[in-house]
Design a protein around this motif. Structure first.
Motif, PDB file in Angstrom:
ATOM      1  N   ALA A  65      59.251 -71.682 -44.105  1.00  0.00           N
ATOM      2  CA  ALA A  65      59.255 -71.182 -42.726  1.00  0.00           C
ATOM      3  C   ALA A  65      57.985 -71.547 -41.965  1.00  0.00           C
ATOM      4  N   TYR A  66      56.866 -71.507 -42.653  1.00  0.00           N
ATOM      5  CA  TYR A  66      55.575 -71.799 -42.007  1.00  0.00           C
ATOM      6  C   TYR A  66      54.516 -71.995 -43.083  1.00  0.00           C
ATOM      7  N   GLY A  67      53.361 -72.481 -42.639  1.00  0.00           N
ATOM      8  CA  GLY A  67      52.229 -72.626 -43.554  1.00  0.00           C
ATOM      9  C   GLY A  67      50.959 -72.547 -42.738  1.00  0.00           C
ATOM     10  N   VAL A  68      49.867 -72.964 -43.337  1.00  0.00           N
ATOM     11  CA  VAL A  68      48.584 -72.869 -42.629  1.00  0.00           C
ATOM     12  C   VAL A  68      48.567 -73.941 -41.525  1.00  0.00           C
ATOM     13  N   GLY A  69      48.596 -73.484 -40.274  1.00  0.00           N
ATOM     14  CA  GLY A  69      48.523 -74.397 -39.137  1.00  0.00           C
ATOM     15  C   GLY A  69      49.849 -74.993 -38.686  1.00  0.00           C
ATOM     16  N   TRP A  70      50.988 -74.546 -39.210  1.00  0.00           N
ATOM     17  CA  TRP A  70      52.283 -75.077 -38.744  1.00  0.00           C
ATOM     18  C   TRP A  70      53.375 -74.009 -38.891  1.00  0.00           C
ATOM     19  N   LYS A  71      54.483 -74.253 -38.197  1.00  0.00           N
ATOM     20  CA  LYS A  71      55.597 -73.309 -38.234  1.00  0.00           C
ATOM     21  C   LYS A  71      56.902 -74.051 -37.996  1.00  0.00           C
ATOM     22  N   GLY A  72      57.888 -73.762 -38.832  1.00  0.00           N
ATOM     23  CA  GLY A  72      59.245 -74.254 -38.575  1.00  0.00           C
ATOM     24  C   GLY A  72      59.412 -75.756 -38.504  1.00  0.00           C
ATOM     25  N   ILE A  73      58.719 -76.509 -39.352  1.00  0.00           N
ATOM     26  CA  ILE A  73      58.934 -77.963 -39.384  1.00  0.00           C
ATOM     27  C   ILE A  73      59.943 -78.262 -40.491  1.00  0.00           C
ATOM     28  N   PRO A  74      61.121 -78.791 -40.126  1.00  0.00           N
ATOM     29  CA  PRO A  74      62.183 -78.969 -41.125  1.00  0.00           C
ATOM     30  C   PRO A  74      61.713 -79.758 -42.348  1.00  0.00           C
TER      31      PRO A  74
END
Ligand code: BMA
Length: 382
Positions: A62-71
């Motif tokens: 779903a998300y990580g450090v510094g990003w969100k919702g990148i397939p």
């Protein structure tokens, strides 16, 4: 003669299907009406735990450090090139009919991730930071008497039932492309030996906590006909086997025994953490074995992983030698304004422990998505 042989085979097949021929002491899923997929998941995890540890991460896709919702992205994959073998999700706020969970993950996306990772061979676990049904506060609202208020006869019993109805609708929607239910390791009322949630030990009697668990499982099984869930009993810290089992609701309503514990000790004192964790894991595994259950370290980690060797010098020695099915590290939220700190537990490319995580990943005992898929944990027999 031919007739007799035929009769023998019919009895044998029926007997096998009904589980008659399993020795009384054999490990079995707790739900007598479990789906084939749930039974298979239980048996596979039970078998694999003697040899392998599945690596899990909360909210991995779903998300990580510094990003969100990148397939297709996960922080773990940025380091090792593949996703975790187990993914954790939390359905807190489902009870409010919210579109997103308490950590901002849309429930619709969560269902998609679950279908996607199940198809790819990962196992799914779901926790529930449900709000306080007595006060309307958060899961961390520890008002005494909340558990009693939702048991049959309690003032909030109907409210709690309506929340379970919503959980059932969510779980019923978890189906694969062939319309089969995706088996889920459901971990409600977690960290019961802590003191921070309303269902924790200091806010209710052991008897009420056990009643709540049994009521919940029976409601979902009998009223809602959900048979694709394996149930995960989970504590926080505990002194010994007796303390671990103090809130245990019974073998007929539990499939996995687990505990959660994080490293709060500074890096220089990691030996202390390793030692206590090894003792606890040992007690957990012995207890799980004597009850014929799966054992797991359901949550762990060191916030922001400041130890460049944390994976191979701390986590590996804790999990390597013991028959634990899986170990899950908590979510990679990133910077948290409310605390002014970085809040994450998994590695990501460039993070100080990334090179060590790669070594951890390469260890023969660890299973990530691809190796696990090859072990056919979720796969049907052809
Ligand atoms: C805690 C933190 C919180 C989060 C909660 C539920 O450990 O990560 O930020 O809301 O878990 O996921």
């Amino acid at each position: 003669m031919l007739k007799r042989i035929r009769k023998f085979w019919v009895v044998l097949c029926v007997g096998c299907c009904a589980g008659w021929l399993l020795p009384a002491s054999a490990q079995q899923v707790s739900d007598k009406h479990a789906t084939k997929e749930a039974k298979r998941l239980f048996q596979r995890l039970y078998t694999l735990q003697s040899k392998y540890r599945i690596f899990g991460h909360q909210d991995a896709l779903a998300y990580g450090v510094g990003w969100k919702g990148i397939p297709g992205k996960s922080d773990v994959a940025t380091v090792v090139g593949e996703h975790p073998g187990l993914m954790g999700w939390d359905i807190g706020h489902l009870e409010l009919d919210a579109a997103k969970n308490l950590d901002d993950v849309p429930f619709d996306s969560m269902k998609q991730y679950i279908r996607q990772v199940h198809a790819a061979g990962s196992v799914i676990t779901i926790s529930w930071h449900l709000r306080n049904p007595l006060t309307g506060g958060s899961a961390w609202d520890t008002t005494h008497g909340t558990v009693a208020s939702i048991l049959p006869g309690g003032s909030k019993h109907a409210v709690f039932n309506s929340w379970l109805d919503k959980v059932a609708v969510f779980m019923q929607d978890l189906k694969d492309d062939n319309g089969r239910y995706i088996p889920v390791l459901f971990r409600p009322f977690h960290e019961v030996t802590g003191n921070w949630f309303w269902w924790c030990k200091n806010n209710a009697t052991a008897e009420n906590i056990q009643q709540l668990w049994r009521y919940t499982v029976q409601y979902l099984r009998e009223q809602k006909k959900l048979h694709h869930l394996l149930y995960v009993y989970n504590t926080a810290e505990f002194a010994d086997a007796q303390a671990f089992l103090q809130y245990y609701p019974g073998d007929d309503v539990v499939d996995v025994m687990s505990f959660d514990q994080y490293q709060h000790e500074p890096v220089a004192q990691k030996q202390q953490f390793i030692q206590i964790m090894q003792q606890r894991v040992q007690v957990l595994c012995a207890t799980a074995q004597s009850h014929k259950k799966i054992a797991a370290l359901a949550e762990t980690g060191m916030e922001a992983v400041p130890d460049p060797q944390w994976w191979t010098t701390v986590l590996l020695p804790i999990v390597e030698r013991y028959p634990l099915s899986y170990v899950l590290v908590w979510r990679n939220h990133g910077y948290m304004p409310s605390t002014g700190k970085m809040h994450y537990y998994g590695p990501y490319a460039g993070q100080v422990s990334a090179a060590d995580f790669l070594r951890f990943y390469q260890h023969p005992v660890m299973l990530f998505q691809q190796k696990l898929a090859n072990q056919k944990v979720n796969k049907r027999k052809r």
